[in-house]
Design a protein around this motif. Structure first.
Motif, mmCIF file in Angstrom:
data_model
loop_
_atom_site.group_PDB
_atom_site.id
_atom_site.type_symbol
_atom_site.label_atom_id
_atom_site.label_comp_id
_atom_site.label_asym_id
_atom_site.label_seq_id
_atom_site.Cartn_x
_atom_site.Cartn_y
_atom_site.Cartn_z
ATOM 1 N N GLU A 35 -4.119 -11.206 11.017
ATOM 2 C CA GLU A 35 -4.889 -11.162 9.779
ATOM 3 C C GLU A 35 -5.922 -10.045 9.766
ATOM 4 O OE1 GLU A 35 -6.495 -15.075 9.299
ATOM 5 O OE2 GLU A 35 -4.647 -15.864 8.385
ATOM 6 N N SER A 36 -6.225 -9.480 10.944
ATOM 7 C CA SER A 36 -7.176 -8.365 10.984
ATOM 8 C C SER A 36 -6.548 -7.050 10.529
ATOM 9 C CB SER A 36 -7.734 -8.195 12.409
ATOM 10 O OG SER A 36 -6.735 -7.714 13.289
ATOM 11 N N ILE A 37 -5.218 -7.014 10.466
ATOM 12 C CA ILE A 37 -4.526 -5.808 9.993
ATOM 13 C C ILE A 37 -4.548 -5.791 8.469
ATOM 14 C CG2 ILE A 37 -2.390 -4.478 10.109
ATOM 15 C CD1 ILE A 37 -3.799 -4.906 12.803
ATOM 16 N N SER A 38 -4.842 -4.650 7.914
ATOM 17 C CA SER A 38 -4.942 -4.519 6.460
ATOM 18 C C SER A 38 -3.640 -4.946 5.778
ATOM 19 C CB SER A 38 -5.262 -3.065 6.095
ATOM 20 O OG SER A 38 -5.176 -2.861 4.709
ATOM 21 N N LYS A 39 -3.781 -5.715 4.693
ATOM 22 C CA LYS A 39 -2.600 -6.164 3.945
ATOM 23 C C LYS A 39 -1.840 -4.990 3.341
ATOM 24 C CE LYS A 39 -4.506 -10.695 2.732
ATOM 25 N NZ LYS A 39 -4.881 -11.624 1.635
ATOM 26 N N GLY A 40 -2.546 -3.880 3.161
ATOM 27 C CA GLY A 40 -1.882 -2.703 2.598
ATOM 28 C C GLY A 40 -0.772 -2.180 3.490
ATOM 29 N N GLN A 41 -0.887 -2.407 4.801
ATOM 30 C CA GLN A 41 0.155 -1.928 5.709
ATOM 31 C C GLN A 41 1.437 -2.727 5.536
ATOM 32 O OE1 GLN A 41 -0.738 -0.571 9.548
ATOM 33 N NE2 GLN A 41 -2.948 -0.626 9.285
ATOM 34 N N MET A 42 1.308 -4.023 5.333
ATOM 35 C CA MET A 42 2.494 -4.834 5.049
ATOM 36 C C MET A 42 3.122 -4.412 3.719
ATOM 37 S SD MET A 42 4.694 -7.262 5.624
ATOM 38 C CE MET A 42 4.102 -8.322 6.956
ATOM 39 N N GLU A 43 2.281 -4.190 2.712
ATOM 40 C CA GLU A 43 2.799 -3.781 1.409
ATOM 41 C C GLU A 43 3.482 -2.419 1.496
ATOM 42 O OE1 GLU A 43 -0.643 -3.892 -1.013
ATOM 43 O OE2 GLU A 43 -0.775 -6.095 -1.062
ATOM 44 N N ALA A 44 2.900 -1.503 2.292
ATOM 45 C CA ALA A 44 3.514 -0.180 2.437
ATOM 46 C C ALA A 44 4.858 -0.283 3.142
ATOM 47 C CB ALA A 44 2.568 0.735 3.225
ATOM 48 N N ALA A 45 4.932 -1.140 4.190
ATOM 49 C CA ALA A 45 6.192 -1.311 4.918
ATOM 50 C C ALA A 45 7.262 -1.921 4.016
ATOM 51 C CB ALA A 45 5.956 -2.184 6.150
ATOM 52 N N ARG A 46 6.857 -2.900 3.185
ATOM 53 C CA ARG A 46 7.831 -3.518 2.277
ATOM 54 C C ARG A 46 8.297 -2.526 1.214
ATOM 55 N NH1 ARG A 46 8.120 -9.038 2.345
ATOM 56 N NH2 ARG A 46 10.021 -8.618 1.149
ATOM 57 N N SER A 47 7.389 -1.646 0.784
ATOM 58 C CA SER A 47 7.766 -0.660 -0.231
ATOM 59 C C SER A 47 8.756 0.370 0.312
ATOM 60 C CB SER A 47 6.515 0.048 -0.758
ATOM 61 O OG SER A 47 5.933 0.856 0.259
ATOM 62 N N LEU A 48 8.787 0.511 1.647
ATOM 63 C CA LEU A 48 9.752 1.424 2.273
ATOM 64 C C LEU A 48 11.109 0.776 2.487
ATOM 65 C CD1 LEU A 48 7.453 3.114 4.946
ATOM 66 C CD2 LEU A 48 8.297 4.114 2.811
ATOM 67 N N GLY A 49 11.252 -0.464 2.071
ATOM 68 C CA GLY A 49 12.531 -1.136 2.181
ATOM 69 C C GLY A 49 12.658 -2.074 3.367
ATOM 70 N N MET A 50 11.593 -2.254 4.138
ATOM 71 C CA MET A 50 11.649 -3.166 5.275
ATOM 72 C C MET A 50 11.583 -4.613 4.799
ATOM 73 S SD MET A 50 9.181 -1.557 8.228
ATOM 74 C CE MET A 50 9.495 0.051 8.969
ATOM 75 N N SER A 51 12.271 -5.474 5.540
ATOM 76 C CA SER A 51 12.129 -6.904 5.277
ATOM 77 C C SER A 51 10.806 -7.380 5.865
ATOM 78 C CB SER A 51 13.286 -7.682 5.914
ATOM 79 O OG SER A 51 13.215 -7.611 7.332
ATOM 80 N N TYR A 52 10.465 -8.634 5.550
ATOM 81 C CA TYR A 52 9.210 -9.191 6.077
ATOM 82 C C TYR A 52 9.205 -9.177 7.604
ATOM 83 C CZ TYR A 52 5.618 -12.646 7.248
ATOM 84 O OH TYR A 52 4.528 -13.280 7.792
ATOM 85 N N PHE A 53 10.324 -9.580 8.209
ATOM 86 C CA PHE A 53 10.394 -9.647 9.667
ATOM 87 C C PHE A 53 10.377 -8.258 10.295
ATOM 88 C CE2 PHE A 53 12.277 -13.670 8.271
ATOM 89 C CZ PHE A 53 11.504 -14.566 9.010
ATOM 90 N N GLN A 54 11.021 -7.295 9.664
ATOM 91 C CA GLN A 54 10.991 -5.924 10.174
ATOM 92 C C GLN A 54 9.583 -5.351 10.098
ATOM 93 O OE1 GLN A 54 14.005 -4.191 7.607
ATOM 94 N NE2 GLN A 54 15.492 -4.114 9.285
#
Length: 287
Positions: free
Chosen positions: A178-197
């Motif tokens: 939870e200390s990692i910015s949520k924007g990093q998850m959103e950026a990874a998902r926008s690149l086509g990664m799944s949640y687990f990836q």
């Protein structure tokens, strides 16, 4: 005006010296002197050297139990920690239930519970399964031949400590994720990664880096809490000390040596954790 400047400078220097002196780790000096005294006694007093020799085998078992239990605790903590940040309500509630139970029950009670409740229940289930599979595996199948003695006391305490510390490591991993910015998850998902990836390749590597110091501190705590395994008769360093003291009635010498052993282990590990924390901090700033 000119005469007051050197006086003011002198007072400032004295104030800085007193401030630095007050911040000096005097507690470490006390522990060092106590350690030197006990080391002197161990090297010159035959009784102390005999006691340390008796405790030596227990030290190895203590470290073995702590290392094995902590490895499993990290695995359990990572899985449950991921459950604690899951959007699935069933997974989240199951993980939260586990954490709340573990954190609400003393570790000593958990060790006793594993030995006298979970272990018999597990073997009853194994025997029931073996009875149901007699037609397939035969009347003398390995499930029916399995007994309580097939699981050693050492394996029981490793399992109990892993379960106990898994709840604490779960919260450590949850905080790291939870200390990692949520924007990093959103950026990874926008690149086509799944949640687990995204969790595996983006979030977890950063979270693990941040939780390494707390994990190191928890390992130091586990070294101390491993003394609780002596309640099951496991001959760790605490149990060896209890047995020797009961046989020789040399309680002060025995428990002085035991305290010295634990203090040496925990301080050495704490300094190692501090070094790793500073090293990671320097690497992070340089990066």
């Amino acid at each position: 005006m000119t005469a007051s400047e050197p006086l003011s400078s002198k007072r400032s220097t004295q104030g800085q010296f007193i401030h630095q002196l007050s911040r000096w780790p005097w507690w470490l000096l006390f522990i060092f002197l106590a350690g030197v005294f006990l080391f002197y006694k161990i090297t010159t007093d035959e009784l102390y050297s005999t006691i340390l020799g008796r405790l030596a085998s227990g030290i190895g078992l203590t470290l073995r139990v702590a290392l094995a239990a902590f490895a499993f605790a990290i695995l359990i903590g990572l899985i449950v920690g991921l459950g604690r940040v899951s959007k699935n309500p069933i997974i989240f509630n199951l993980a939260t239930l586990y954490v709340q139970i573990i954190r609400g029950v003393p570790i000593l009670v958990q060790i006793i519970y594993v030995a006298y409740v979970i272990r018999p229940l597990l073997f009853n289930l194994i025997h029931s399964l073996g009875t149901q599979l007699i037609g397939i595996l035969g009347p003398n199948n390995f499930l029916l031949l399995t007994t309580n003695q097939d699981i050693t006391a050492e394996a029981q305490v490793v399992f109990a400590l892993a379960i106990a510390y898994g709840g604490y490591e779960a919260e450590t991993f949850r905080a790291g994720i939870e200390s990692i910015s949520k924007g990093q998850m959103e950026a990874a998902r926008s690149l086509g990664m799944s949640y687990f990836q995204a969790m595996r390749y983006v979030i977890l590597p950063q979270a693990v880096r941040r939780v390494l110091p707390p994990l190191g501190n928890d390992f130091v705590s586990m070294i101390k809490d491993s003394s609780l395994v002596s309640v099951l008769g496991v001959r760790d360093v605490t149990q060896e000390a209890r047995l020797y003291a009961a046989a020789s009635f040399r309680y002060p010498e025995t428990y002085n040596t035991l305290a010295f052993v634990y203090l040496s282990l925990t301080i050495s590990l704490s300094l190692g954790v501090k070094f790793i924390e500073n090293r990671w901090g320097q690497d992070g700033r340089s990066g």
